[in-house]
Enzyme design. Sequence first.
Site, PDB file in Angstrom:
ATOM      1  N   LYS A  94     -11.760   0.320  -3.535  1.00  0.00           N
ATOM      2  CA  LYS A  94     -11.098  -1.165  -3.744  1.00  0.00           C
ATOM      3  C   LYS A  94     -11.720  -2.284  -2.808  1.00  0.00           C
ATOM      4  CE  LYS A  94      -6.632   1.496  -3.139  1.00  0.00           C
ATOM      5  NZ  LYS A  94      -6.150   1.584  -4.416  1.00  0.00           N
ATOM      6  N   ASP A 102       0.971  -1.228   0.240  1.00  0.00           N
ATOM      7  CA  ASP A 102       0.021  -0.106  -0.468  1.00  0.00           C
ATOM      8  C   ASP A 102       0.988   1.074   0.196  1.00  0.00           C
ATOM      9  OD1 ASP A 102      -1.462   2.266   1.122  1.00  0.00           O
ATOM     10  OD2 ASP A 102      -2.705   1.099   0.594  1.00  0.00           O
ATOM     11  N   ARG A 103       1.149   2.519  -1.061  1.00  0.00           N
ATOM     12  CA  ARG A 103       1.170   3.323  -1.332  1.00  0.00           C
ATOM     13  C   ARG A 103       1.140   4.035   0.193  1.00  0.00           C
ATOM     14  NH1 ARG A 103      -0.441  -0.482  -3.693  1.00  0.00           N
ATOM     15  NH2 ARG A 103      -1.850   0.717  -4.318  1.00  0.00           N
ATOM     16  N   CYS A 138      -6.951  10.249  -7.768  1.00  0.00           N
ATOM     17  CA  CYS A 138      -6.745   8.969  -7.521  1.00  0.00           C
ATOM     18  C   CYS A 138      -8.063   7.955  -8.510  1.00  0.00           C
ATOM     19  CB  CYS A 138      -7.028   8.318  -6.459  1.00  0.00           C
ATOM     20  SG  CYS A 138      -7.289   6.902  -5.403  1.00  0.00           S
ATOM     21  N   THR A 195      -5.426  10.851  -2.631  1.00  0.00           N
ATOM     22  CA  THR A 195      -5.514  10.456  -1.632  1.00  0.00           C
ATOM     23  C   THR A 195      -4.779  11.163   0.023  1.00  0.00           C
ATOM     24  OG1 THR A 195      -3.024   9.213  -2.180  1.00  0.00           O
ATOM     25  CG2 THR A 195      -4.575   8.040  -2.843  1.00  0.00           C
ATOM     26  N   CYS A 238      -2.029   4.834 -11.267  1.00  0.00           N
ATOM     27  CA  CYS A 238      -2.359   4.807 -10.200  1.00  0.00           C
ATOM     28  C   CYS A 238      -1.523   6.393  -9.438  1.00  0.00           C
ATOM     29  CB  CYS A 238      -1.194   3.914  -8.703  1.00  0.00           C
ATOM     30  SG  CYS A 238      -0.848   4.211  -7.126  1.00  0.00           S
ATOM     31  N   ASN A 239      -1.738   7.233  -8.937  1.00  0.00           N
ATOM     32  CA  ASN A 239      -1.221   8.550  -8.751  1.00  0.00           C
ATOM     33  C   ASN A 239       0.025   8.923  -7.218  1.00  0.00           C
ATOM     34  OD1 ASN A 239      -3.413  10.729 -10.485  1.00  0.00           O
ATOM     35  ND2 ASN A 239      -4.545   9.264 -10.434  1.00  0.00           N
ATOM     36  N   THR A 240      -0.753   7.504  -6.574  1.00  0.00           N
ATOM     37  CA  THR A 240       0.048   8.400  -5.265  1.00  0.00           C
ATOM     38  C   THR A 240       1.520   7.518  -5.538  1.00  0.00           C
ATOM     39  OG1 THR A 240      -1.871   7.664  -4.261  1.00  0.00           O
ATOM     40  CG2 THR A 240       0.141   7.305  -2.757  1.00  0.00           C
TER      41      THR A 240
END
Length: 236
Positions: A164, A48-49, A194, A125, A83-85
């Site tokens: 999610k 998990d980022r 996100c 996020t 995925c942005n993060t």
Amino acid sequence: MSRKLGILGGMGPLATVEFMQKIIAQTPASSDQQHIPMLVSNNPQIPDRTAFLLSNGDDPYQVLKQGMEQLEQAGAECIVMPCNTAHYWYPRLSNTSRVHMISILDSVVTEAQQRGYQKVGILATTATMTTRMYQTKLAQKQIAAIAPDQDQQQAVMAGIYAVKAGDVEQGHRLMKPVFDALLEQGADAVLLGCTEIPVALAETGFHQPEKCLDSLNILAKACIDWATADSAELVA
């Protein structure tokens, strides 16, 4: 269409599938053979980022790098991360990649500039907000950023994790009020920063496209531009 696009996905898996659907839907094709070949690493086991960036979780970098290398070995000629993060690690990954990479951050901010936006709200996020990835890039283009307050940000995160978990309706219920509040504060549009957020706010994006900077949609368009460009136009 022979250029192979590599997708480093699984963050989350539903967003990766949605991203592929956006590419297919927007590609100017009238037969199977005119669509873009995609090599997909849809690996939900990437750590998990947000957990790493905010609470000392496992570092995703090595798993991301391994996935990138697998896509390269499989023949990908361009790699993207829906995925942005995960773009916190984009500079390190792009520096070691043997192929072209497209940044979702750069693609979105360029789109905001081209649309003439002067003030943009951000849904993302907490990790993306805390590391100021979008705020910094928007400021470089003289675009002001509006962020949710603490309670609104908690609702956004709950909405992201609802998507999610497969509860898209709950994601919409949690995030739509924050989207509306950012517009009420004077945002020209809201950045859906996100990749779960466009899934939850799909109806909003359909009815108010001019008010949405859909990061998934914008990255999909950038991939199509890459795949359909003349060889001389491609940036190595």
